[in-house]
Enzyme design. Structure first.
Site, mmCIF file in Angstrom:
data_model
loop_
_atom_site.group_PDB
_atom_site.id
_atom_site.type_symbol
_atom_site.label_atom_id
_atom_site.label_comp_id
_atom_site.label_asym_id
_atom_site.label_seq_id
_atom_site.Cartn_x
_atom_site.Cartn_y
_atom_site.Cartn_z
ATOM 1 N N ASN A 1 -59.303 50.295 61.044
ATOM 2 C CA ASN A 1 -59.645 51.679 61.409
ATOM 3 C C ASN A 1 -59.459 51.882 62.904
ATOM 4 O O ASN A 1 -59.084 50.953 63.614
ATOM 5 C CB ASN A 1 -61.073 51.986 60.961
ATOM 6 C CG ASN A 1 -62.055 51.034 61.607
ATOM 7 O OD1 ASN A 1 -62.278 51.070 62.809
ATOM 8 N ND2 ASN A 1 -62.622 50.137 60.799
ATOM 9 N N ASP B 1 -65.451 48.932 54.622
ATOM 10 C CA ASP B 1 -66.325 48.949 53.446
ATOM 11 C C ASP B 1 -65.665 48.326 52.223
ATOM 12 O O ASP B 1 -66.330 47.923 51.290
ATOM 13 C CB ASP B 1 -66.691 50.394 53.086
ATOM 14 C CG ASP B 1 -67.641 50.984 54.113
ATOM 15 O OD1 ASP B 1 -68.567 50.278 54.526
ATOM 16 O OD2 ASP B 1 -67.440 52.160 54.491
ATOM 17 N N LYS C 1 -45.880 37.478 51.036
ATOM 18 C CA LYS C 1 -45.594 38.836 51.496
ATOM 19 C C LYS C 1 -45.219 39.701 50.277
ATOM 20 O O LYS C 1 -44.393 39.273 49.461
ATOM 21 C CB LYS C 1 -44.440 38.793 52.495
ATOM 22 C CG LYS C 1 -44.148 40.140 53.093
ATOM 23 C CD LYS C 1 -42.974 40.079 54.051
ATOM 24 C CE LYS C 1 -42.534 41.482 54.374
ATOM 25 N NZ LYS C 1 -41.165 41.572 54.830
ATOM 26 N N LYS D 1 -80.862 51.964 55.272
ATOM 27 C CA LYS D 1 -80.575 50.655 55.879
ATOM 28 C C LYS D 1 -81.779 50.112 56.653
ATOM 29 O O LYS D 1 -81.668 49.110 57.345
ATOM 30 C CB LYS D 1 -79.340 50.750 56.780
ATOM 31 C CG LYS D 1 -78.082 51.241 56.027
ATOM 32 C CD LYS D 1 -76.788 51.012 56.771
ATOM 33 C CE LYS D 1 -75.634 51.703 56.052
ATOM 34 N NZ LYS D 1 -74.319 51.157 56.368
#
Ligand code: CTP
Length: 394
Positions: free
Chosen positions: A210, A279, A289, A341
């Site tokens: 990300n 996640d 590959k 959490k």
């Protein structure tokens, strides 16, 4: 950071790296420090006092017996005025003198007379630096509480390769700022920070990740260090340089980060999870590959560990802080994460905002406390966000 009115006395001793001390002084002036320079006689042979005078905007002191410019005795007045003395570059000679109680010029007498912290940035030939006499002197001074900014390795002015190059001037200036930081309220505390993106490997050449740069986590780790904490930074796949004075542990995947965090969790006072943890991971990692074949390629992903959630179930006395990266319903979603959490604080980030967030040096966040108190912060540097976060924990 508020450095206004703090005085750094820079002692400059005679080595080829003298010119680099100018750069450090320029950086300190930009950060609002008052700088006074003491040059040894031999330093003045490398670079004239005028250059140091121009940059420090103060008369350069070098001769103990010169006509006084004020009624004060120079070595006493500078010793008293200093909030910190930094010797840049520090030769084997000045280290040896201070270690053995010799005070025969303005710099060595000022160091002897001061109660301020003293830091040496050595620069010398490798063989000199590794000479057991120099090493003994450094050890002795370190045991007495004097600080050292270790020299770097590389090609030295004399042509030799090895340790002895003056440390990077940016690092020296940051080290000084860190020592002079006003708030020292995390002294004796252990702080663990995670930063940057994790990756999920697809095949030997491909992975998904990300846009997190790691800058927010690094700023938090540096703030904690400057406030006196013992800091561990567990970073994902960032390209940021390791900050000084912080234990940096690399972990690329979710699983690696989980392990590194769990190994250290029990001994921490504060844990701040600024990392952008993946996640999901591919259901199947391909050892080979993946070759180009059909028009469509489908990959199946499975859920990976929620590290912070796990910490929330394990926590005893730790202060646990999470981040919430949201594109919509910022406060509502952040609040849910805080409770799900089992966190003490959550820092909510609107990732759609331009100019802040990913890769930026700035951020605009809202901090929600466990008791529901909500603090909206204006756009500010990530370092300032870090500072406001620790202020809340007092
Ligand atoms: N986090 C974590 N492990 C994960 C995902 C997130 O430890 N697998 C932590 C992050 O470091 C952050 C907090 O949980 O401190 C919230 O992360 P965020 O990506 O905003 O939320 P998620 O829990 O992943 O939920 P969602 O993706 O649905 O927003």
């Amino acid at each position: 950071m508020t450095n206004a009115k703090k005085t750094v006395v820079v002692g400059v001793t005679g080595g080829i790296a003298v010119y680099k001390a100018l750069d450090v002084i320029s950086k300190l002036k930009k950060k609002d420090f008052e700088v006074h320079v003491i040059m040894t006689e031999s330093a003045t042979r490398f670079v004239t006092p005028l250059s140091f005078q121009s940059l420090s905007q103060n008369i350069v002191n070098s001769d103990m017996f010169s006509e006084p410019k004020a009624w004060e005795i120079q070595h006493i007045s500078l010793a008293k005025r200093a909030d910190l003395i930094a010797v840049i570059p520090a030769t084997a000679n000045i280290i040896g003198k201070v270690a053995n109680g010799i005070a025969d010029d303005l710099l060595s007498t000022t160091i002897m007379a001061t109660k301020a912290p003293v830091v040496f940035a050595p620069a010398m030939n490798t063989n000199m630096y590794n000479n057991p006499i120099v090493r003994d002197n450094i050890n002795k001074l370190q045991n007495l509480g004097y600080k050292f900014i270790n020299p770097a390795s590389g090609r030295l002015a004399c042509g030799d390769e090895g340790e002895g190059k003056l440390a990077d001037t940016e690092l020296i200036s940051e080290y000084i700022q860190s020592m002079m930081y006003d708030k020292k309220d995390l002294q004796g505390k252990k702080v663990l920070v995670t930063a940057g993106p994790t990756i999920a490997q697809i095949d030997p050449v491909r992975y998904i990740t990300n846009r997190s740069s790691g800058k927010m986590g690094y700023a938090i780790a540096e703030e904690a260090r400057d406030r006196g904490a013992e800091v561990t930074l567990i970073c994902g796949a960032t390209s940021l340089a390791a900050p000084f004075g912080i234990e940096v542990v690399s972990s690329r995947t979710n699983e690696e980060m989980l392990k590194e965090v769990l190994d250290r969790f029990n001994e921490q006072d504060i844990v701040i999870k600024a990392a952008a943890v993946a996640d999901y991971k591919p259901k199947q990692y391909s050892d080979r590959k993946i070759k180009k074949a059909e028009e469509e390629l489908n990959l199946t992903f499975i859920k990976d560990n929620d590290i912070l959630k796990k910490l929330g179930t394990l926590k005893n006395n730790q202060i646990l802080v999470g981040f919430a990266a949201e594109s919509n319903d910022l406060l509502e979603n952040a609040q849910k994460k805080l409770h799900n959490k089992n966190l003490d604080y959550i820092v909510a980030n609107d990732i759609t905002a331009v100019d802040t967030g990913f890769a930026s040096d700035n951020n605009k966040v809202t901090i929600i406390c466990r008791d529901g108190k909500t603090i909206h912060l204006d756009k500010m540097s990530k370092r300032q966000v870090a500072s406001r976060l620790f202020d809340l924990m007092k």
